[in-house]
Design a protein around this motif. Structure first.
Motif, PDB file in Angstrom:
ATOM      1  N   LYS A 185      77.956 -26.484  60.020  1.00 25.83           N
ATOM      2  CA  LYS A 185      76.861 -25.542  59.810  1.00 25.83           C
ATOM      3  C   LYS A 185      76.489 -25.479  58.331  1.00 25.83           C
ATOM      4  O   LYS A 185      75.308 -25.494  57.966  1.00 25.83           O
ATOM      5  N   GLN A 186      77.477 -25.411  57.471  1.00 30.98           N
ATOM      6  CA  GLN A 186      77.220 -25.349  56.028  1.00 30.98           C
ATOM      7  C   GLN A 186      76.559 -26.629  55.519  1.00 30.98           C
ATOM      8  O   GLN A 186      75.666 -26.573  54.681  1.00 30.98           O
ATOM      9  N   VAL A 187      76.989 -27.766  56.027  1.00 33.42           N
ATOM     10  CA  VAL A 187      76.387 -29.047  55.630  1.00 33.42           C
ATOM     11  C   VAL A 187      74.925 -29.097  56.066  1.00 33.42           C
ATOM     12  O   VAL A 187      74.047 -29.519  55.310  1.00 33.42           O
ATOM     13  N   LYS A 188      74.646 -28.657  57.282  1.00 33.73           N
ATOM     14  CA  LYS A 188      73.265 -28.643  57.780  1.00 33.73           C
ATOM     15  C   LYS A 188      72.382 -27.753  56.914  1.00 33.73           C
ATOM     16  O   LYS A 188      71.240 -28.077  56.622  1.00 33.73           O
ATOM     17  N   GLN A 230      91.601 -19.738  70.859  1.00 31.70           N
ATOM     18  CA  GLN A 230      90.631 -20.575  70.166  1.00 31.70           C
ATOM     19  C   GLN A 230      91.316 -21.633  69.323  1.00 31.70           C
ATOM     20  O   GLN A 230      92.364 -21.395  68.742  1.00 31.70           O
ATOM     21  N   ASN A 231      90.679 -22.776  69.251  1.00 33.31           N
ATOM     22  CA  ASN A 231      91.149 -23.860  68.403  1.00 33.31           C
ATOM     23  C   ASN A 231      90.576 -23.631  67.009  1.00 33.31           C
ATOM     24  O   ASN A 231      89.392 -23.853  66.767  1.00 33.31           O
ATOM     25  N   ILE A 232      91.417 -23.166  66.095  1.00 37.25           N
ATOM     26  CA  ILE A 232      90.974 -22.829  64.746  1.00 37.25           C
ATOM     27  C   ILE A 232      90.391 -24.049  64.035  1.00 37.25           C
ATOM     28  O   ILE A 232      89.392 -23.937  63.335  1.00 37.25           O
ATOM     29  N   ARG A 233      90.994 -25.199  64.213  1.00 36.49           N
ATOM     30  CA  ARG A 233      90.485 -26.409  63.551  1.00 36.49           C
ATOM     31  C   ARG A 233      89.070 -26.741  64.028  1.00 36.49           C
ATOM     32  O   ARG A 233      88.209 -27.124  63.239  1.00 36.49           O
ATOM     33  N   LYS A 234      88.846 -26.567  65.309  1.00 35.98           N
ATOM     34  CA  LYS A 234      87.514 -26.823  65.864  1.00 35.98           C
ATOM     35  C   LYS A 234      86.502 -25.813  65.315  1.00 35.98           C
ATOM     36  O   LYS A 234      85.381 -26.183  64.954  1.00 35.98           O
ATOM     37  N   ALA A 243      85.748 -26.764  61.763  1.00 35.66           N
ATOM     38  CA  ALA A 243      84.872 -27.942  61.728  1.00 35.66           C
ATOM     39  C   ALA A 243      83.434 -27.551  62.033  1.00 35.66           C
ATOM     40  O   ALA A 243      82.493 -28.041  61.381  1.00 35.66           O
ATOM     41  N   MET A 244      83.243 -26.660  63.008  1.00 29.85           N
ATOM     42  CA  MET A 244      81.891 -26.214  63.343  1.00 29.85           C
ATOM     43  C   MET A 244      81.268 -25.448  62.171  1.00 29.85           C
ATOM     44  O   MET A 244      80.090 -25.625  61.857  1.00 29.85           O
ATOM     45  N   GLU A 245      82.051 -24.620  61.511  1.00 29.75           N
ATOM     46  CA  GLU A 245      81.551 -23.878  60.350  1.00 29.75           C
ATOM     47  C   GLU A 245      81.197 -24.832  59.209  1.00 29.75           C
ATOM     48  O   GLU A 245      80.177 -24.673  58.546  1.00 29.75           O
ATOM     49  N   ASN A 246      82.040 -25.846  58.991  1.00 32.50           N
ATOM     50  CA  ASN A 246      81.753 -26.845  57.951  1.00 32.50           C
ATOM     51  C   ASN A 246      80.459 -27.586  58.264  1.00 32.50           C
ATOM     52  O   ASN A 246      79.641 -27.834  57.373  1.00 32.50           O
TER      53      ASN A 246
END
Length: 121
Positions: free
Chosen positions: A114-117, A102-106, A109-112
């Protein structure tokens, strides 16, 4: 913990004796962790300095952890002699572990996102 790009930036512009002293100074640490092997500039200078760092650490007989996005096949079958010398020493000193695909940075970014949404919902 550092990465090869920072090491190379530090070594660039130094005279030979100063480069050797800097590389030797990395051996004062009981554990050295170097991130992103294989992401360095593709120049003779860069490859020579990376070899010097890895070789110096090997001679110090102190532990080294190296992270890379290179596959084990790429480490075992490098594209040129300079990389072969580096990768052989890394594989001699380090036990290869595949952590995940898995690409940890990706994922971060997806978790970030999600939090913004959630903040704006």
């Amino acid at each position: 913990m550092t990465n090869f790009a920072r090491i190379l930036n530090t070594l660039t512009g130094m005279y030979s004796d100063d480069r050797n002293k800097f590389i030797d100074s990395l051996n004062r640490y009981s554990l050295l962790i170097i991130d992103d092997l294989g992401m360095e500039r593709n120049s003779e200078f860069a490859l020579e300095q990376i070899f010097n760092v890895i070789d110096s650490r090997s001679r110090s007989k102190k532990p080294l952890i190296v992270t890379t996005n290179l596959t084990l096949d790429e480490l075992n079958n490098p594209s040129d002699l300079n990389r072969k010398r580096i990768y052989e020493r890394v594989l001699e000193q380090c036990v290869p572990l595949k952590i995940n695909n898995q690409n940890i940075r990706k994922l971060n970014a997806m978790e970030n996102m999600k939090q913004v949404k959630e903040l704006f919902s």
